[in-house]
Design a protein around this motif. Structure first.
Motif, mmCIF file in Angstrom:
data_model
loop_
_atom_site.group_PDB
_atom_site.id
_atom_site.type_symbol
_atom_site.label_atom_id
_atom_site.label_comp_id
_atom_site.label_asym_id
_atom_site.label_seq_id
_atom_site.Cartn_x
_atom_site.Cartn_y
_atom_site.Cartn_z
ATOM 1 N N TYR A 91 0.845 -1.187 0.000
ATOM 2 C CA TYR A 91 0.000 0.000 0.000
ATOM 3 C C TYR A 91 0.885 1.243 0.000
ATOM 4 O O TYR A 91 2.032 1.211 0.453
ATOM 5 N N GLY A 92 0.334 2.340 -0.459
ATOM 6 C CA GLY A 92 1.019 3.625 -0.410
ATOM 7 C C GLY A 92 0.124 4.648 0.260
ATOM 8 O O GLY A 92 -1.093 4.620 0.075
ATOM 9 N N TYR A 93 0.739 5.513 1.039
ATOM 10 C CA TYR A 93 -0.025 6.607 1.644
ATOM 11 C C TYR A 93 0.630 7.924 1.257
ATOM 12 O O TYR A 93 1.841 8.113 1.411
ATOM 13 N N ILE A 94 -0.197 8.843 0.766
ATOM 14 C CA ILE A 94 0.253 10.161 0.309
ATOM 15 C C ILE A 94 -0.543 11.214 1.057
ATOM 16 O O ILE A 94 -1.754 11.083 1.212
ATOM 17 N N ASP A 112 -5.203 1.458 -6.911
ATOM 18 C CA ASP A 112 -6.280 1.270 -5.934
ATOM 19 C C ASP A 112 -5.763 0.940 -4.533
ATOM 20 O O ASP A 112 -6.541 0.816 -3.597
ATOM 21 N N LYS A 113 -4.436 0.835 -4.411
ATOM 22 C CA LYS A 113 -3.823 0.578 -3.098
ATOM 23 C C LYS A 113 -3.101 1.829 -2.573
ATOM 24 O O LYS A 113 -2.358 1.776 -1.607
ATOM 25 N N ILE A 114 -3.299 2.949 -3.282
ATOM 26 C CA ILE A 114 -2.685 4.218 -2.863
ATOM 27 C C ILE A 114 -3.780 5.109 -2.300
ATOM 28 O O ILE A 114 -4.790 5.357 -2.949
ATOM 29 N N TYR A 115 -3.566 5.584 -1.085
ATOM 30 C CA TYR A 115 -4.558 6.417 -0.396
ATOM 31 C C TYR A 115 -3.989 7.822 -0.251
ATOM 32 O O TYR A 115 -2.851 7.988 0.188
#
Length: 198
Positions: free
Chosen positions: A4-7, A31-34
């Motif tokens: 996952y990625g978080y920005i 779809d795994k980047i928030y």
């Protein structure tokens, strides 16, 4: 294991493309980047909370830098421990290789990671304080130069005072004045109060 990625950026007008590019280079599915566009003062962020619901033990979370996770010294450390110890996920801070929980799992590695995390979370909160101070200083300087903030003030017609006198004498309604002047009711009553004071 899922990646996952978080920005996070601090406001809607800031650009997250640099962080997005780093996530794409790691082949993290879109779809795994928030992404959140709000302050890092706490973790009450809509998409961060959605991310938490997706994370399972053994998953891997990427963030570009520790200040993208947050900008509150204690909250960053608390959240880090919650993610790594309670939720049992791994975290990789892309621009700080020492903050990669997949490595250095021994006592010395944990100690070094904790030190680096404390220093960087302190720096993140200090920078947040500095940003607020610079904003306040900038606003004070702008106000001293006569720069106004907010919407431009509505211009009143030259006969506004006569319209108010008619309104007070029940010869015209408030709604009629609002239409003539193209102002809101709040503006009308504020201007009437200002007339009474002056």
């Amino acid at each position: 294991m899922k990646k996952y990625g978080y920005i996070r950026v601090s406001s809607i007008d800031q650009n997250e493309s640099r962080q997005m590019k780093a996530m794409e280079e790691l082949n993290i599915a879109k779809d795994k980047i928030y992404i959140d566009k709000q302050s890092g003062k706490d973790f009450h962020r809509q998409n961060y909370q959605k991310l938490l619901h997706q994370l399972m033990p053994g998953d891997l979370l990427y963030i570009l830098s520790i200040d993208r996770l947050g900008r509150n010294y204690r909250e960053i450390q608390k959240q880090w421990r919650y993610l790594t110890e309670e939720r049992q996920i791994d975290i990789c801070v892309i621009d700080m290789p020492l903050l990669d929980t997949r490595r250095y799992k021994d006592l010395l590695g944990t100690f070094i990671s904790d030190l680096v995390l404390q220093v960087l979370s302190f720096v993140a909160e200090s920078e947040r304080d500095n940003i607020r101070k610079r904003q306040a200083q900038g606003i004070a300087v702008a106000k001293a130069k006569g720069i106004r903030f907010g919407r431009p003030e509505a211009k009143m017609p030259k006969n506004f005072q006569q319209l108010v006198i008619k309104w007070r004498n029940n010869k015209i309604t408030c709604e009629e004045i609002l239409q003539i002047c193209q102002i809101s009711k709040a503006t009308f009553y504020r201007r009437v109060r200002e007339m009474e004071i002056s």
